[in-house]
Structures are given as structure tokens and as C-alpha cells.
Design a protein around this motif. Structure first.
Motif, PDB file in Angstrom:
ATOM      1  N   GLU A  70       0.914   7.449  14.758  1.00  0.00           N
ATOM      2  CA  GLU A  70       0.269   8.673  14.635  1.00  0.00           C
ATOM      3  C   GLU A  70       0.881   9.541  13.765  1.00  0.00           C
ATOM      4  O   GLU A  70       0.391  10.594  13.057  1.00  0.00           O
ATOM      5  N   ALA A  71       2.344   9.327  13.211  1.00  0.00           N
ATOM      6  CA  ALA A  71       3.225  10.239  12.387  1.00  0.00           C
ATOM      7  C   ALA A  71       2.526   9.914  11.133  1.00  0.00           C
ATOM      8  O   ALA A  71       2.859  10.707  10.223  1.00  0.00           O
ATOM      9  N   LEU A  72       1.976   8.666  11.014  1.00  0.00           N
ATOM     10  CA  LEU A  72       1.429   8.400   9.421  1.00  0.00           C
ATOM     11  C   LEU A  72       0.120   9.026   9.241  1.00  0.00           C
ATOM     12  O   LEU A  72      -0.435   8.751   8.126  1.00  0.00           O
ATOM     13  N   SER A  73      -0.510   9.520   9.821  1.00  0.00           N
ATOM     14  CA  SER A  73      -1.615   9.992  10.131  1.00  0.00           C
ATOM     15  C   SER A  73      -2.094  10.962   8.653  1.00  0.00           C
ATOM     16  O   SER A  73      -1.511  12.065   8.685  1.00  0.00           O
ATOM     17  N   GLY A  74      -2.737  10.424   7.897  1.00  0.00           N
ATOM     18  CA  GLY A  74      -2.857  11.197   6.279  1.00  0.00           C
ATOM     19  C   GLY A  74      -2.128  10.893   5.432  1.00  0.00           C
ATOM     20  O   GLY A  74      -2.303  11.514   4.054  1.00  0.00           O
ATOM     21  N   ILE A  75      -1.436   9.985   5.733  1.00  0.00           N
ATOM     22  CA  ILE A  75      -0.217   9.800   4.801  1.00  0.00           C
ATOM     23  C   ILE A  75      -1.229   8.909   3.397  1.00  0.00           C
ATOM     24  O   ILE A  75      -0.371   9.237   2.279  1.00  0.00           O
ATOM     25  N   GLU A  76      -2.039   8.344   3.688  1.00  0.00           N
ATOM     26  CA  GLU A  76      -2.824   7.610   2.545  1.00  0.00           C
ATOM     27  C   GLU A  76      -3.175   8.658   1.411  1.00  0.00           C
ATOM     28  O   GLU A  76      -3.902   8.227   0.327  1.00  0.00           O
ATOM     29  N   GLU A  77      -3.418  10.006   1.827  1.00  0.00           N
ATOM     30  CA  GLU A  77      -3.900  10.966   0.724  1.00  0.00           C
ATOM     31  C   GLU A  77      -3.020  11.293  -0.248  1.00  0.00           C
ATOM     32  O   GLU A  77      -3.320  12.118  -1.121  1.00  0.00           O
ATOM     33  N   ASN A  78      -1.611  10.733   0.121  1.00  0.00           N
ATOM     34  CA  ASN A  78      -0.389  11.065  -1.049  1.00  0.00           C
ATOM     35  C   ASN A  78      -0.186  10.057  -2.140  1.00  0.00           C
ATOM     36  O   ASN A  78      -0.166   8.791  -1.727  1.00  0.00           O
ATOM     37  N   GLU A  79      -0.313  10.300  -3.300  1.00  0.00           N
ATOM     38  CA  GLU A  79       0.066   9.363  -4.331  1.00  0.00           C
ATOM     39  C   GLU A  79       1.590   9.314  -4.376  1.00  0.00           C
ATOM     40  O   GLU A  79       2.112   7.855  -4.679  1.00  0.00           O
ATOM     41  N   ARG A  80       2.446  10.159  -4.341  1.00  0.00           N
ATOM     42  CA  ARG A  80       3.660  10.056  -3.979  1.00  0.00           C
ATOM     43  C   ARG A  80       4.553  10.567  -2.920  1.00  0.00           C
ATOM     44  O   ARG A  80       3.955  11.635  -2.422  1.00  0.00           O
ATOM     45  N   LEU A  81       5.311  10.085  -2.751  1.00  0.00           N
ATOM     46  CA  LEU A  81       6.169  10.233  -1.232  1.00  0.00           C
ATOM     47  C   LEU A  81       7.811  10.379  -1.748  1.00  0.00           C
ATOM     48  O   LEU A  81       8.246   9.668  -2.653  1.00  0.00           O
ATOM     49  N   LEU A  82       8.415  11.040  -0.843  1.00  0.00           N
ATOM     50  CA  LEU A  82       9.884  11.102  -0.753  1.00  0.00           C
ATOM     51  C   LEU A  82      10.181  10.221   0.702  1.00  0.00           C
ATOM     52  O   LEU A  82       9.799  10.447   1.531  1.00  0.00           O
TER      53      LEU A  82
ATOM     54  N   GLU B 206      -0.337   0.908  -1.294  1.00  0.00           N
ATOM     55  CA  GLU B 206      -1.235   0.712  -0.228  1.00  0.00           C
ATOM     56  C   GLU B 206      -0.747   1.027   1.203  1.00  0.00           C
ATOM     57  O   GLU B 206       0.438   0.934   1.289  1.00  0.00           O
ATOM     58  N   VAL B 207      -1.730   1.306   2.046  1.00  0.00           N
ATOM     59  CA  VAL B 207      -1.344   1.501   3.323  1.00  0.00           C
ATOM     60  C   VAL B 207      -2.160   0.697   3.899  1.00  0.00           C
ATOM     61  O   VAL B 207      -3.295   0.475   4.008  1.00  0.00           O
ATOM     62  N   ARG B 208      -1.788  -0.275   5.104  1.00  0.00           N
ATOM     63  CA  ARG B 208      -2.096  -1.253   5.812  1.00  0.00           C
ATOM     64  C   ARG B 208      -1.514  -1.123   7.254  1.00  0.00           C
ATOM     65  O   ARG B 208      -0.506  -1.510   7.559  1.00  0.00           O
ATOM     66  N   GLY B 209      -2.202  -0.468   8.184  1.00  0.00           N
ATOM     67  CA  GLY B 209      -1.900  -0.235   9.485  1.00  0.00           C
ATOM     68  C   GLY B 209      -0.358   0.696   9.321  1.00  0.00           C
ATOM     69  O   GLY B 209      -0.686   1.641   8.782  1.00  0.00           O
ATOM     70  N   THR B 210       0.648   0.184   9.895  1.00  0.00           N
ATOM     71  CA  THR B 210       1.913   0.824   9.755  1.00  0.00           C
ATOM     72  C   THR B 210       2.618   0.445   8.419  1.00  0.00           C
ATOM     73  O   THR B 210       3.941   0.757   8.727  1.00  0.00           O
ATOM     74  N   SER B 211       2.135  -0.608   7.762  1.00  0.00           N
ATOM     75  CA  SER B 211       2.975  -0.679   6.708  1.00  0.00           C
ATOM     76  C   SER B 211       2.587  -0.086   5.263  1.00  0.00           C
ATOM     77  O   SER B 211       1.383   0.075   4.956  1.00  0.00           O
ATOM     78  N   LEU B 212       3.636   0.490   4.631  1.00  0.00           N
ATOM     79  CA  LEU B 212       3.155   1.128   3.360  1.00  0.00           C
ATOM     80  C   LEU B 212       3.813   0.260   2.252  1.00  0.00           C
ATOM     81  O   LEU B 212       5.104   0.097   2.287  1.00  0.00           O
ATOM     82  N   ARG B 213       2.947  -0.034   1.392  1.00  0.00           N
ATOM     83  CA  ARG B 213       3.553  -0.678   0.187  1.00  0.00           C
ATOM     84  C   ARG B 213       3.774   0.338  -1.053  1.00  0.00           C
ATOM     85  O   ARG B 213       2.902   1.317  -1.312  1.00  0.00           O
ATOM     86  N   VAL B 214       5.104   0.266  -1.621  1.00  0.00           N
ATOM     87  CA  VAL B 214       5.568   1.459  -2.497  1.00  0.00           C
ATOM     88  C   VAL B 214       6.133   0.743  -3.800  1.00  0.00           C
ATOM     89  O   VAL B 214       6.567  -0.223  -3.493  1.00  0.00           O
ATOM     90  N   ARG B 215       6.349   1.746  -4.650  1.00  0.00           N
ATOM     91  CA  ARG B 215       6.953   1.397  -5.921  1.00  0.00           C
ATOM     92  C   ARG B 215       7.990   2.329  -6.169  1.00  0.00           C
ATOM     93  O   ARG B 215       7.587   3.605  -5.953  1.00  0.00           O
ATOM     94  N   GLY B 216       9.355   1.870  -6.058  1.00  0.00           N
ATOM     95  CA  GLY B 216      10.442   2.664  -6.328  1.00  0.00           C
ATOM     96  C   GLY B 216      11.472   2.547  -5.495  1.00  0.00           C
ATOM     97  O   GLY B 216      12.458   3.619  -5.633  1.00  0.00           O
ATOM     98  N   VAL B 217      11.543   1.848  -4.606  1.00  0.00           N
ATOM     99  CA  VAL B 217      12.555   1.548  -3.482  1.00  0.00           C
ATOM    100  C   VAL B 217      13.352   0.385  -3.902  1.00  0.00           C
ATOM    101  O   VAL B 217      12.688  -0.751  -3.908  1.00  0.00           O
ATOM    102  N   ASP B 218      14.712   0.683  -4.201  1.00  0.00           N
ATOM    103  CA  ASP B 218      15.460  -0.471  -4.703  1.00  0.00           C
ATOM    104  C   ASP B 218      16.471  -1.011  -3.371  1.00  0.00           C
ATOM    105  O   ASP B 218      17.572  -1.550  -3.756  1.00  0.00           O
ATOM    106  N   ALA B 219      16.167  -0.616  -2.295  1.00  0.00           N
ATOM    107  CA  ALA B 219      17.263  -0.901  -1.037  1.00  0.00           C
ATOM    108  C   ALA B 219      16.864  -2.321  -0.695  1.00  0.00           C
ATOM    109  O   ALA B 219      15.622  -2.806  -0.827  1.00  0.00           O
TER     110      ALA B 219
END
Lengths: 136, 136
Positions: free
Chosen positions: A44-56, A105-118
Motif C-alpha cells: 500500500e505504501a507503494l501506491s502511486g510510485i509508478e508516476e515517478n520517473e526518478r526516485l531516491l 518498471e513496476v510489477r507488483g511490489t518489485s521495482l526495476r531501477v537503473r542506478g543502484v550498485d549495491a
């Protein structure tokens, strides 16, 4: 200042990177792709996340040492040691990583992102929209 | 994901702001000035900090609730509720604030900065140079 606070992982990084020695110095330099697998309890805390191109994205670098006060920048022993707060070294009293990422990409509670090197398995602590007016 | 990690304050915010209700919505909007009083135990970790005009400062919003998954943006009950990870609300499972600040003055282990809107006494967890190529 003996008081401390507890941070709770909200998910984990899934990445092809498994060894910190293989991790690029900064994710955004290299376009590393990774998936943030968020605990379904936080769906539920991810609701609306897909509207953002960039995240911290804030991660906890669980493999990083916390005891150093000075480091050699870029791990180069020839560089004069600097205070950790004057560097972006992962070795710091509270080993946060703060990544500015592209949301692919957002798929359920999985977020595919570019820029995390952990590395794979790194705990994720927080996600929020990147705002150029605040963060840029 | 029951595992948790401990974060340790490295210092505290000294500010004229004492009530969260008086805090502006985002420090950088208003140019709020504050002093980061860093624990002298971390003096060495600040070595070289004065060379940076801009810093990222991570604080722990110790007064913020952690249990909410959705919030009304800008505290406006008329705004449709959004997932906390799709907002910059201080109400989040791990209530970090991440400020991009201007470093105005360094005096011993005290850093005068512009752009932190946290109330007096807020724990500081981390300081690092802001890098436009990484954070912008």
C-alpha cells in the motif's frame, strides 16, 4: 549520545552483483540495473510510485565497516586520507547508500531501477520521489 | 524481514524551530538556517568538510510516526491519499529526512547550514558531499 534507533528493511536489492569488490564506485556512473523487491506488507505504501520517473532509494550497506573515521578517497592508498563525512565512501558510522535512480518498471511490489550498485541481498530502507528543486 | 539495524546519532540539529507544526514543508524552500552540532568523537570524520559548498545531511525524524502506509499529500485531507513511498512525507517506516544544504560555516565540530527544517534536537545520522552528477 549513546541513544540509537532501529531501522527496519522494507525490502531487498536483487542484482547480478554479488561481491562488493565488483561493485562500481557509483551506480549512476555505470547504469547498473537492479530490482528492488519490496516486502508485500508495504504494498500500500507503494501506491502511486509508478508516476515517478526518478526516485531516491536509501539502502543499508550491511557489509560495510562502520568504525572508520578517515578513508583514502576511491580506495587509493596514495590519496591523502579524508574524513568519511567529506567523502562518499560506504565506510561510515551509519552505512547508508543514497541512490538517485530511474524507475524502469513496476510489477507488483518489485521495482526495476537503473542506478543502484549495491550487491544482491542489500536491505532497502526507504524510497521517495526525487525532486530536482529539493535534491538537485 | 524481522531483522533490523541500529543507527547511531552523530550529532544534533540546533535550530530556532521547536515545534514540528511550525516546520516549513521543505527546508530548501525557505532557506531555514540551522547548526549541526556534531559529537566531538567524530571530529576526525569531518576533516576536509569545509571544502564542500553543498552537503547531503541525513536526519532521523524522531518525532514522526512510523506506522502509516498512506498519507494525504501536504497534510491536505482533500488530497487523495498516496503511498508514503510515493511522497516526501516525514511519516514513513524509517523516518529519515534527506536535506541538500549549503554549508555556511564550520567552527570546530559545529556546521552552520542553510536548508535543514528539522526541529531543535533532531538527531543527525550522516553528512556527505552533494555531487550534482550523482544527486542532481
Amino acid at each position: 549520545m549513546a541513544e540509537s534507533y532501529s531501522v527496519v528493511p522494507i525490502g531487498k536489492v536483487r542484482s547480478a552483483l554479488t561481491d562488493p569488490a565488483d561493485a562500481p564506485r557509483q551506480g549512476r556512473d555505470t547504469g547498473t540495473e537492479a530490482t528492488l523487491e519490496i516486502d508485500p506488507a508495504y504494498a500500500e505504501a507503494l501506491s502511486g510510485i509508478e508516476e515517478n520517473e526518478r526516485l531516491l532509494v536509501v539502502c543499508w550497506l550491511h557489509l560495510a565497516g562502520r568504525g572508520r573515521l578517515k578513508v583514502n578517497p576511491r580506495g587509493d592508498p596514495a590519496s591523502p586520507a579524508r574524513g568519511v563525512f567529506a567523502t562518499r565512501s560506504p565506510l561510515r558510522p551509519n552505512p547508508f547508500a543514497i541512490y538517485t535512480v530511474e524507475l524502469l518498471e513496476v510489477r507488483g511490489t518489485s521495482l526495476r531501477v537503473r542506478g543502484v550498485d549495491a550487491v544482491d541481498g542489500t536491505p532497502v530502507l526507504d524510497i521517495r520521489p526525487h525532486r530536482p528543486s529539493l535534491d538537485g
